[in-house]
Design an enzyme around this catalytic site. Sequence first.
Site, PDB file in Angstrom:
ATOM      1  N   CYS A 277      -9.228  -3.788   1.001  1.00 17.71           N
ATOM      2  CA  CYS A 277      -9.803  -3.960  -0.145  1.00 17.71           C
ATOM      3  C   CYS A 277     -11.067  -2.813  -0.265  1.00 17.71           C
ATOM      4  O   CYS A 277     -11.242  -2.120  -0.975  1.00 17.71           O
ATOM      5  CB  CYS A 277     -10.524  -5.409  -0.442  1.00 17.71           C
ATOM      6  N   ARG A 306      -6.070  -7.838  12.757  1.00 16.24           N
ATOM      7  CA  ARG A 306      -6.765  -8.945  12.990  1.00 16.24           C
ATOM      8  C   ARG A 306      -6.750  -9.612  14.252  1.00 16.24           C
ATOM      9  O   ARG A 306      -5.868  -9.848  14.971  1.00 16.24           O
ATOM     10  CB  ARG A 306      -6.392  -9.948  11.916  1.00 16.24           C
ATOM     11  N   GLN A 324       0.393  -6.223   5.060  1.00 14.97           N
ATOM     12  CA  GLN A 324       0.480  -6.664   3.557  1.00 14.97           C
ATOM     13  C   GLN A 324       0.952  -5.870   2.335  1.00 14.97           C
ATOM     14  O   GLN A 324       1.152  -4.812   2.257  1.00 14.97           O
ATOM     15  CB  GLN A 324      -0.878  -6.982   3.209  1.00 14.97           C
ATOM     16  N   ASP A 326      -0.166  -5.443  -0.456  1.00 15.93           N
ATOM     17  CA  ASP A 326      -1.455  -5.904  -1.093  1.00 15.93           C
ATOM     18  C   ASP A 326      -1.784  -5.093  -2.521  1.00 15.93           C
ATOM     19  O   ASP A 326      -1.047  -4.037  -2.664  1.00 15.93           O
ATOM     20  CB  ASP A 326      -2.436  -5.197  -0.108  1.00 15.93           C
ATOM     21  N   HIS A 328      -5.106  -4.524  -5.558  1.00 12.63           N
ATOM     22  CA  HIS A 328      -6.483  -4.800  -5.920  1.00 12.63           C
ATOM     23  C   HIS A 328      -6.308  -4.511  -7.412  1.00 12.63           C
ATOM     24  O   HIS A 328      -6.090  -3.383  -7.725  1.00 12.63           O
ATOM     25  CB  HIS A 328      -7.453  -4.219  -5.081  1.00 12.63           C
ATOM     26  N   LYS A 412      -9.708 -18.328  -4.207  1.00 15.14           N
ATOM     27  CA  LYS A 412      -8.499 -18.056  -3.995  1.00 15.14           C
ATOM     28  C   LYS A 412      -7.321 -19.043  -4.462  1.00 15.14           C
ATOM     29  O   LYS A 412      -7.758 -20.288  -4.402  1.00 15.14           O
ATOM     30  CB  LYS A 412      -7.848 -17.460  -2.654  1.00 15.14           C
ATOM     31  N   HIS A 458      -7.617  -9.781  -5.779  1.00 14.58           N
ATOM     32  CA  HIS A 458      -6.905  -9.339  -4.734  1.00 14.58           C
ATOM     33  C   HIS A 458      -5.668 -10.073  -4.634  1.00 14.58           C
ATOM     34  O   HIS A 458      -5.693 -11.329  -4.961  1.00 14.58           O
ATOM     35  CB  HIS A 458      -7.738  -9.725  -3.475  1.00 14.58           C
TER      36      HIS A 458
END
Length: 582
Positions: A277, A306, A324, A326, A328, A412, A458
């Site tokens: 992000c 992580r 990911q 991912d 945004h 979420k 997200h």
Amino acid sequence: MINIKEDEHLSRLNHSCAHLLAQAVKHLYPNAKFWVGPVIEDGFYYDIDLGDKVITEEDIPLIEKEMKKIAKDGKRIIRKEISKSEALEMFKDDPYKLDLIDRMDEENTVISCYTQGDFTDLCRGPHVESVKELKHFKLTKFSGAYFKGDANNKMLQRIYGVCFDTEEDLNNYLQELEDAKARDHRKIGKDLDIFMNHDLVGKGMPLWLPNGAILRKELENYIYKKEQKLGYKHVYTPCVGTVDLYKTSGHWDHYKENMFPKMQVDDEEFVLRPMNCPHHMLVYGNTIHSYRDLPIRIGEFATDFRYEASGAVKGLERVRCMCQNDAHLFVRPDQIGEEFKKVVELILDMYKDFNIKNYSFRLSLRDKNDKEKYFDDDEMWDEAENKLRSVLNDLGLKYYEGVGEAAFYGPKLDVQIKPAVGPEVTLSTCQLDFLLPRRFDLSYIDSDGSKKIPVVIHRAIYGTFDRFTAFLLEETKGNLPLWLSPVQINIIPVNNEYHLEYCQNLMSELENYRVELDASEEKLSYKMRESSVRKIPVTVIIGQKEVDNNTISYRLLGSSDTITVTKAEFIKYIEDRIESKN
Ligand code: TSB
Ligand code: ZN
């Protein structure tokens, strides 16, 4: 599969069975000392200090036999309450129990212990009335386990077991356990050469092998095409950022324990990124945006790191290095509902193509009392949570609520799935965030010329390629659909001398597909079996008849029917199946 820990009756039964195990071990190894013996999701275990003795396969039936004997004897299980000083006296020769007693805070706490025949254990209980009730159990596995989970401490022997009311329940459960083991993606991933691990790379850092890489590439292509159609713009950004980047985003304050430690390079401090992000916020902030440009959808197949506890990492499902899919989405407040809906539709569309049916939606909310994990702004949180709840209700989604499951920046919608082994995890996620755009001072120019702050959604449709692959392998039991199979077609000549050339030509005619030719000197039956063990969806067998008639005979995985067709018909069949994702 039933969660034994959450079933009050089974939990009591299994806890009592842990004591039975300890008593039997004490009979067989009088010097044994006992640490803890809790109930877990799939039964119970006991951590035992056996001096230098290491439990082996041969010991297990002997311990079971002794347990049966004690159970048959049928002693009552008697609870007694004692004071802390009595407990200290009673267990004075047992350093492990003394450790436990020491941790009980008050001098005058009531401590309970349970006695069955010649065995007494310190325990909160509750237990069944008599060891007679412990008839249908099985010791399922054993391993070493460090005292208090600390590698600097002594290694204890951990023995696992499970107990039920009836032999039938026990057998059914053990069968389910076997099935789950066979479905475990760690096994299938190994059998199909999808991924490997190596100590030299590190825990939770899988290496994707060529077969895994093909599968992953197909997953990437699939979602990339969908996202292009929906107006996403993809970027590439580095998988590190400076500590200041994560101080700006708030990760440093609220997510630090999930991150790798920082590293100094010249005069900069870096961390491996746990999320993308912050980078995408900077990409958005790189240009001026008008209200007409929104939504802006920035996507990336982005690698993250992580810190996951070493005991929690698991195959591809929970890793320390992940990728990911991912994105945004930067939207105006009036676009939240519409944009969220499109994400949910994309998730459902993908699930349809992958034939995913076993999942549930969770609305993940903050825990109002947890001021450390969550950014502290009740007004912002209430607005985001209410908005998300109303979006979900408008969509008519069925969901349950999970308090304390939100991200630090916002609530979420998570899609929860149940792996073959272990607790449920999140696959897809779609999140509403009023915080990060503020922290990065992002804006757009509204219709009246004023500066406004965008809202960020997200979202990760697969979640990560890693976890999604783990899930896919378990759902399909390794029988991947044709379009995803690393090897789609395996060609076997009946006789290399007469049929190999035809097979080689066929192979080049099928160059658009992932084809292998098994020209080894093994017997036909062996090659066929290999093809099926490797879960190759289509096996082509070429003999004299096929060569003479210029045809193809094939078998589908799991079937013993042989189908003979022309080459054109075969290609059409393969095309159709790939196209339909069947
Ligand atoms: C969606 N910032 C958001 C992103 O924009 C984010 O990182 N969300 S997340 O923390 O929920 O992670 C996204 C997904 O990654 C999760 O839904 C989950 O499917 C997957 N994931 C999380 N942790 C791991 C892990 N340790 N191993 C494999 N996959 C993981
Ligand atoms: Zn994000």
